[in-house]
Design a protein around this motif. Sequence first.
Motif, PDB file in Angstrom:
ATOM      1  N   THR A  40     -10.179   7.531   3.231  1.00 32.05           N
ATOM      2  CA  THR A  40     -10.017   7.801   4.485  1.00 32.05           C
ATOM      3  C   THR A  40      -7.770   7.661   4.338  1.00 32.05           C
ATOM      4  OG1 THR A  40      -9.517   5.159   3.328  1.00 32.05           O
ATOM      5  CG2 THR A  40     -11.984   6.049   4.731  1.00 32.05           C
ATOM      6  N   VAL A  41      -7.934   7.046   3.640  1.00 32.44           N
ATOM      7  CA  VAL A  41      -6.330   7.213   3.451  1.00 32.44           C
ATOM      8  C   VAL A  41      -5.269   8.581   2.359  1.00 32.44           C
ATOM      9  CG1 VAL A  41      -3.990   5.694   3.404  1.00 32.44           C
ATOM     10  CG2 VAL A  41      -5.491   5.113   4.365  1.00 32.44           C
ATOM     11  N   ARG A  97       0.778  -1.170  -0.126  1.00 31.70           N
ATOM     12  CA  ARG A  97       0.123  -0.426  -0.201  1.00 31.70           C
ATOM     13  C   ARG A  97       0.963   1.032   0.290  1.00 31.70           C
ATOM     14  NH1 ARG A  97      -5.094  -2.038   0.397  1.00 31.70           N
ATOM     15  NH2 ARG A  97      -5.244   0.368   0.501  1.00 31.70           N
ATOM     16  N   SER A 126      -5.284  -0.516   6.191  1.00 31.78           N
ATOM     17  CA  SER A 126      -6.145   0.792   5.352  1.00 31.78           C
ATOM     18  C   SER A 126      -7.289  -0.539   5.394  1.00 31.78           C
ATOM     19  CB  SER A 126      -5.921   0.984   4.507  1.00 31.78           C
ATOM     20  OG  SER A 126      -4.520   2.098   3.798  1.00 31.78           O
ATOM     21  N   ASP A 151      -9.264   3.354  -0.009  1.00 33.52           N
ATOM     22  CA  ASP A 151      -9.048   3.698   0.677  1.00 33.52           C
ATOM     23  C   ASP A 151      -8.776   5.123   0.248  1.00 33.52           C
ATOM     24  OD1 ASP A 151      -7.307   3.242  -0.486  1.00 33.52           O
ATOM     25  OD2 ASP A 151      -5.321   2.631   0.852  1.00 33.52           O
TER      26      ASP A 151
END
Length: 220
Positions: A119-120, A94, A175, A116
């Motif tokens: 979120t990421v 990732r 994640s 993700d």
Amino acid sequence: MTALIIAIDGPAAAGKGTLARRLAALYGLPHLDTGLLYRVTGRRVLDAGGDPTDVVAAEAAARGIVPADFTRADLRGPVADEAASKVAALLPVREALFDFQRQFGDGRGAVLDGRDIGTVIFPDATAKLFVTASADARGERRWRELRARGVAAELAIVTAEVRARDAADEARAASPLRPAVDALVLDTTDLDPEGAFVRAMELLAGVLPSSLIVRRRDAG
Ligand code: DC
């Protein structure tokens, strides 16, 4: 002005890809299907005779991606699905794919779909949609897609695979699949692609700058 980033996350076969492509066309933005990055990584590990759960092999595969990998014909189907899900659980993989995704959107803006993004990858995205649907509806869609491509498959098995992949994506430490706290949730269980697009525009009207709000009659 900050670039317009639309982050679209959600489980397999919820309709993210179709929606992301339509929104990208509507706003004149490039689109990135980030699942392809994990699919290519999984395939590269398998090509090298490796195991997709082997973190060293998988990170090397992710770092070695070349543009031609994205045009491979074998990135869909159960083998690619499983390998992608396994490499996607590995944090070094990732991290290896992080910069590519950030750079894709930085500056010019983009629509990105994945698990993700809100979120990421782009926690400050202009708009975040979490697109979901019941597991049965998603299993049936995936089964129809496979049949349309001439792949013989059983509905019950395809649905079970969709559930298993969701469970793996939700349970992993790196994640995990979950809606961002500020994501707008779009449930497509009872919507066709057109209905999902209309509903997405309604939701986006609440968060996009007014100059970008498209009324239904103007949309493509
Ligand atoms: O969206 P997809 O089915 O092509 O994704 C393939 C796999 O990669 C799936 O197991 C989820 C994972 N994935 C991820 O972990 N993060 C992303 N941003 C996109 C996909």
